[in-house]
Design an enzyme around this catalytic site. Structure first.
Site, PDB file in Angstrom:
ATOM      1  N   VAL A 290       0.832  -1.198   0.000  1.00 48.10           N
ATOM      2  CA  VAL A 290       0.000   0.000   0.000  1.00 48.10           C
ATOM      3  C   VAL A 290       0.870   1.253   0.000  1.00 48.10           C
ATOM      4  O   VAL A 290       0.577   2.249  -0.667  1.00 48.10           O
ATOM      5  CB  VAL A 290      -0.958   0.005   1.215  1.00 48.10           C
ATOM      6  CG1 VAL A 290      -1.691   1.338   1.323  1.00 48.10           C
ATOM      7  CG2 VAL A 290      -1.962  -1.128   1.094  1.00 48.10           C
ATOM      8  N   GLU A 295      -1.514   4.980  -5.369  1.00 50.45           N
ATOM      9  CA  GLU A 295      -2.829   4.577  -5.865  1.00 50.45           C
ATOM     10  C   GLU A 295      -3.527   5.644  -6.700  1.00 50.45           C
ATOM     11  O   GLU A 295      -4.320   5.324  -7.593  1.00 50.45           O
ATOM     12  CB  GLU A 295      -3.747   4.184  -4.686  1.00 50.45           C
ATOM     13  CG  GLU A 295      -3.343   2.914  -3.960  1.00 50.45           C
ATOM     14  CD  GLU A 295      -2.305   3.165  -2.863  1.00 50.45           C
ATOM     15  OE1 GLU A 295      -1.935   2.216  -2.169  1.00 50.45           O
ATOM     16  OE2 GLU A 295      -1.858   4.329  -2.715  1.00 50.45           O
ATOM     17  N   ASP A 337       0.399  18.275 -43.944  1.00 53.60           N
ATOM     18  CA  ASP A 337      -0.143  18.318 -45.287  1.00 53.60           C
ATOM     19  C   ASP A 337      -0.154  19.784 -45.736  1.00 53.60           C
ATOM     20  O   ASP A 337      -0.281  20.680 -44.902  1.00 53.60           O
ATOM     21  CB  ASP A 337      -1.565  17.745 -45.269  1.00 53.60           C
ATOM     22  CG  ASP A 337      -2.116  17.501 -46.660  1.00 53.60           C
ATOM     23  OD1 ASP A 337      -1.319  17.208 -47.559  1.00 53.60           O
ATOM     24  OD2 ASP A 337      -3.338  17.610 -46.831  1.00 53.60           O
ATOM     25  N   ASP A 619      -6.047  15.579 -44.054  1.00 54.06           N
ATOM     26  CA  ASP A 619      -7.497  15.705 -44.161  1.00 54.06           C
ATOM     27  C   ASP A 619      -8.116  14.661 -45.071  1.00 54.06           C
ATOM     28  O   ASP A 619      -9.315  14.435 -45.036  1.00 54.06           O
ATOM     29  CB  ASP A 619      -7.885  17.107 -44.643  1.00 54.06           C
ATOM     30  CG  ASP A 619      -7.227  17.483 -45.968  1.00 54.06           C
ATOM     31  OD1 ASP A 619      -6.544  16.617 -46.543  1.00 54.06           O
ATOM     32  OD2 ASP A 619      -7.402  18.627 -46.422  1.00 54.06           O
ATOM     33  N   ASP A 623      -4.330  10.259 -46.151  1.00 51.84           N
ATOM     34  CA  ASP A 623      -3.550  10.601 -44.957  1.00 51.84           C
ATOM     35  C   ASP A 623      -3.793   9.643 -43.792  1.00 51.84           C
ATOM     36  O   ASP A 623      -3.019   9.618 -42.839  1.00 51.84           O
ATOM     37  CB  ASP A 623      -3.902  12.025 -44.485  1.00 51.84           C
ATOM     38  CG  ASP A 623      -3.557  13.082 -45.519  1.00 51.84           C
ATOM     39  OD1 ASP A 623      -2.486  12.958 -46.131  1.00 51.84           O
ATOM     40  OD2 ASP A 623      -4.362  13.997 -45.723  1.00 51.84           O
ATOM     41  N   ASN A 713      -2.552   8.442   1.411  1.00 54.13           N
ATOM     42  CA  ASN A 713      -2.349   8.382  -0.039  1.00 54.13           C
ATOM     43  C   ASN A 713      -3.525   8.971  -0.815  1.00 54.13           C
ATOM     44  O   ASN A 713      -3.345   9.586  -1.872  1.00 54.13           O
ATOM     45  CB  ASN A 713      -2.116   6.940  -0.486  1.00 54.13           C
ATOM     46  CG  ASN A 713      -0.728   6.436  -0.119  1.00 54.13           C
ATOM     47  OD1 ASN A 713       0.092   7.198   0.384  1.00 54.13           O
ATOM     48  ND2 ASN A 713      -0.464   5.154  -0.343  1.00 54.13           N
ATOM     49  N   ASP A 717      -2.399  12.963  -0.252  1.00 49.64           N
ATOM     50  CA  ASP A 717      -1.697  13.089  -1.538  1.00 49.64           C
ATOM     51  C   ASP A 717      -2.664  13.331  -2.699  1.00 49.64           C
ATOM     52  O   ASP A 717      -2.447  14.202  -3.531  1.00 49.64           O
ATOM     53  CB  ASP A 717      -0.894  11.816  -1.832  1.00 49.64           C
ATOM     54  CG  ASP A 717       0.147  11.525  -0.768  1.00 49.64           C
ATOM     55  OD1 ASP A 717       0.429  12.421   0.046  1.00 49.64           O
ATOM     56  OD2 ASP A 717       0.662  10.394  -0.735  1.00 49.64           O
TER      57      ASP A 717
END
Length: 897
Positions: A290, A295, A337, A619, A623, A713, A717
């Site tokens: 953990v 996470e 292009d 376009d 392409d 966490n 965090d």
């Protein structure tokens, strides 16, 4: 066979065992259906949802979390069997985080790949063919090689075919070749081998639109064997490389997982040697897992990318695939292009010349002679203005005549006024063989004005004109052509009587020269500045087009892609280079003309092999394979086909090249913020591992339980970390070199700072734990293991929250404004108070295994939590001092030299 254009009509019919008048028989059609199959595309088998989920679960970090959840569940189950009250909160939280991350990843990938569906739409649902001598309408999927197809204006070509007969026949092949002008077709056999698609004038290709005229043709390829089918095959087999962000996150995940496994193994071995209980060691392993895995990293990165997407929408860029946001920041080469991206995709009269004067630009053409020439060009055109359903005016006509109408509107000339003065009585239409058209107008005095416009070398001028006169015309014509202008010549004469309809073409002789106009699809107004900005940011612009080399060169020079005529190569020349030769010379070329879809992929992949991160714009249908092969495929939203959009990662809603450069800037900001997030989370998570290992090795016990680590966490965090998405960029971000594909999150001296901060955060948490467990403070609560854990929990959580202000900038915390990111300040303060509340509210604290603290312990917790911030501030001060001294010395040395 691919060289049908090199064979005469009779040979092609013989090879296809077909007849131009009768077509194929019913029996032969059935045989060919079995041999060639239906005229449609083979679809790639899509990955199932189950397979995608399993692939996500194979990630090492996810496996560690799942293992931790299983062990945590086993521990809870053991406690329940022993008669203790359990909540199963730890395994539930861990599994919930895993599920949330998997759902996010799979949702991104399930964005439908609709390229093949869009390709199918390009085929018209039905077409006319000749079979058993009868003209009949059939579904396009039933067309087979050898069928004789009949085409007229407005039809979509159902399959690749060799033209047998045609009249004033032109086809819009822009989506396949990139040419802005319709291709004027013919029936003559071509002698040139390996001709580019745009030069195969006796061929028509599936999915292209007939603009004018009539033709019959024999089908030579259907389904996946057509040119558009080849593109569909590329889309099926072109695999997308992992983005730089995915590679960095994969590498980071492996590093974190390795640290977690080694730490768990170390603790397990030490515990066994110390004779500790197996279940206690399992609990420690869960705790380390953990602690090691951030996470919220995947969740916050996704939120950062999503925020980047929202910002890009406001700048006219729609992101189809989230990872493309950050990849744009790493872009080092933009393969663009020409038509519609670097240019306006709007033919425009740029220059004109009246005999006896000097050539002038369209804006300078204001005297009476210039206006008269423009009037005559307009009278010689069939272009009209129509009202749309919304009431807007729309110019209807071919691109060249549309350009003439636009110039007329600029000069305030009205077609209605001219029609009142001149009545159109006859016309000799344009043909690709004659390369000119003639309009006959009746004047108010009863005489007739003959206006002929077309190619200079085809118009029959008055034979009385001397050599010097014609040489002057030719020199001016060549000067226009040298600048890649399409030159249209106008010649006139007046007659007294109108010949019969059968003898109209006799009027095309003895014409008097009037003037030239030069037409071109001009560069976008903002393109040159955007290319210059990209160059300053270390991003190179490469032009790739199906258009002719002379046109591409002129536009590239005007935009600053090339300085003179250097670095230009055609698709024909490119095909002669081996892969090794091309790889060695690719950095020399900046302009590619007359290229095929396979050439575009080859260019993109060669740059990628050089280590470049490539953005490709386009376009057209042609392409699509290169858009998919590029690191970031960029399609045009206004003029782009659905095929191109479906194969792309980003769609420009304004079709401007400058929007791509803006997106690169935004991508760099996103990468900078992700880098801050990694710095923030790594310090927090490695600190957690360090204190757990130290607690076990020293015999102090577990400083923080798994559930408390999860709370830190996610709350300490995760919540503040989300606010990093809204951090403002450094103003110098587009003055730096592109982010290297292989560049680590820890480049630029970040690893040293991470180590420093990790040591400081670990030391203060262990100090708080030691004080709470072992140190007796007069007039304070007695030390206990639970008190140590409570103090360690608060210090760990608070230092994590304060650490977010450290990671924002290399400048001092006190010099960095909080006003530009109020969410960060609010979330940090709220989470600071939430963690304090968890320890201060008795019922909540008791449920989490925390105990009450007196004011001395609260003061100690607050004091030691500030120490990492103070140390970081000293480090920043020292680094900035050294940097400013180095800059001062550099400036002094420059002054001396």
């Amino acid at each position: 066979m691919d060289n049908w254009y090199n064979l005469d009509k009779e040979t092609v019919l013989k090879e296809q065992k077909s007849d131009a008048q009768r077509g194929l028989s019913a029996d032969e059609i059935e045989k060919r259906k079995l041999q060639f199959g239906l005229n449609k595309f083979t679809e790639k088998k899509k990955e199932s949802l189950f397979s995608q989920i399993i692939r996500q679960l194979k990630d090492v970090a996810v496996i560690i979390l799942l293992l931790a959840a299983c062990l945590s569940f086993a521990l809870e189950l053991r406690e329940a069997m022993a008669g203790h009250t359990v909540t199963f909160i730890e395994p539930i939280v861990i599994i919930s985080i895993v599920i949330m991350n998997v759902i996010l990843a799979v949702t991104q990938e399930r964005g439908a790949e609709r390229a093949l569906d869009a390709l199918a739409v390009l085929n018209s649902p039905s077409c006319f063919v000749i079979r058993d001598g009868n003209k009949q309408e059939i579904d396009t999927t039933l067309v087979v090689p050898g069928d004789i197809v009949v085409l007229k204006t407005g039809d979509l070509v159902p399959a690749d075919a060799r033209i047998l007969e045609c009249e004033s026949f032109s086809v819009d092949e822009a989506s396949l070749t990139g040419e802005s002008e319709p291709s004027e077709k013919q029936t003559d056999t071509l002698t040139k081998e390996d001709a580019p698609l745009g030069d195969r004038l006796n061929m028509i290709f599936s999915g292209c639109l007939v603009v004018s005229g009539y033709a019959t043709a024999v089908v030579v390829a259907t389904g996946m064997d057509t040119q558009i089918g080849t593109i569909a095959g590329y889309l099926n087999h072109t695999k997308k490389n992992k983005t730089p962000l995915q590679l960095r996150l994969d590498k980071l995940g492996k590093v974190i997982s390795t640290i977690a496994i080694l730490a768990a193994f170390t603790i397990f071995v030490i515990g066994l040697l110390q004779g500790q209980e197996l279940w206690h060691l399992i609990m420690l392993a869960v705790t380390l897992a953990v602690a090691a895995v951030p996470e919220t990293l995947a969740l916050i990165v996704t939120l950062m990318l999503t925020y980047g997407v929202k910002k890009m929408v406001s700048k006219n860029a729609l992101i189809r695939k989230l990872q493309a946001v950050e990849t744009l920041g790493s872009t080092s080469v933009i393969c663009s292009d020409k038509t519609g991206t670097l240019t306006q995709n709007k033919m425009t009269v740029k220059r004109l010349w009246v005999y006896g004067g000097t050539p002038v630009s369209n804006s300078e053409a204001n005297n009476q002679e210039h206006i008269e020439l423009i009037k005559k060009f307009l009278l010689a055109s069939n272009v009209t203005i129509e009202k749309t359903e919304t009431g807007e005016s729309r110019i209807i006509g071919d691109p060249t005549e549309t350009a003439i109408m636009r110039l007329s509107i600029e000069k305030e000339l009205k077609r209605e006024d001219l029609n009142a003065e001149y009545e159109k009585v006859a016309e000799i239409p344009f043909s690709s063989a004659r390369k000119m058209m003639t309009t006959i107008l009746k004047k108010t005095d009863g005489r007739f004005l003959v206006l002929t416009k077309g190619a200079f070398d085809k118009i029959p001028f008055n034979k009385k004109e001397d050599y010097n006169y014609l040489k002057e015309l030719e020199d001016i014509h060549n000067s226009f052509a040298h600048d890649a202008l399409r030159v249209i010549t106008l010649a006139t004469k007046e007659i007294d009587t109108l010949p019969s309809k059968d003898e109209l073409e006799k009027l095309e002789n003895g014409l008097n020269f009037e003037g030239f106009i030069g037409v071109i699809d001009p560069p976008r107004a903002d393109a040159a500045a955007a290319i210059k900005r990209a160059k300053k940011a270390g991003v190179r612009t490469i032009m790739i087009t199906g258009d002719h080399a002379i046109t591409a060169t002129a536009i590239a020079r005007e935009l600053g892609i090339i300085a003179a005529n250097e670095g230009i190569i055609t698709g024909e020349d490119l095909s002669r280079l081996s892969d090794e030769e091309f790889f060695e010379s690719i950095e020399f070329y900046s302009v590619y003309a007359r290229v095929s879809p396979s050439d575009k992929i080859r260019i993109v992949q060669a740059w990628q092999q050089k280590g470049a991160v490539v953005s490709m714009t386009g376009d057209g249908v042609n392409d699509a394979p290169a858009l998919k092969a590029a690191d970031v495929g960029v399609a045009m939203g206004i003029n782009g086909t659905e095929v191109a959009k479906s194969a792309s990662d980003m769609v420009l809603t304004d079709d401007k090249f400058s929007t791509i450069v803006e997106a690169v800037s935004e991508g760099r900001i996103v990468f900078a913020n992700i880098k801050k997030l990694v710095y923030f989370l790594i310090v927090c998570n490695i600190s957690e591992i360090a204190i757990m290992i130290f607690g076990q090795v020293s015999g102090w016990g577990v400083p923080v339980t798994p559930i408390l680590l999860l709370i830190i966490n996610v709350l300490g965090d995760g919540i503040p970390g989300m606010a990093l998405a809204k951090e403002q960029s450094d103003t110098r971000i587009m003055s730096r070199k592109p982010i290297d594909r292989e560049e680590s999150f820890f480049a630029g001296g970040l690893m040293e700072v991470i180590i420093q901060q990790t040591i400081m955060c670990s030391v203060v948490v262990l100090a708080a734990f030691y004080i709470g467990k072992f140190v007796t403070i007069p007039q304070a609560f007695l030390p206990t293991h639970e008190l140590g854990q409570t103090m360690a929990f608060l210090v760990l959580g608070w230092t994590s929250i304060l650490h977010i202000f450290v990671v924002r900038s290399r400048a001092s915390v006190f010099k960095r404004s909080l006003i530009d990111n109020p969410q960060l300040l609010v979330s940090a303060v709220v989470m600071f108070l939430v963690l304090a509340g968890l320890a201060a509210i008795p019922p909540v604290a008791s449920a989490l295994g925390l105990v009450a603290m007196d004011r001395y312990h609260w003061l100690i917790v607050a004091g030691v939590s500030l120490l990492p911030l103070i140390v970081a501030e000293y480090g920043k001060f020292w680094d900035n001092y050294k940097y400013s001294e180095a800059e001062r010395l550099r400036v002094n040395q420059q002054k001396i030299h």
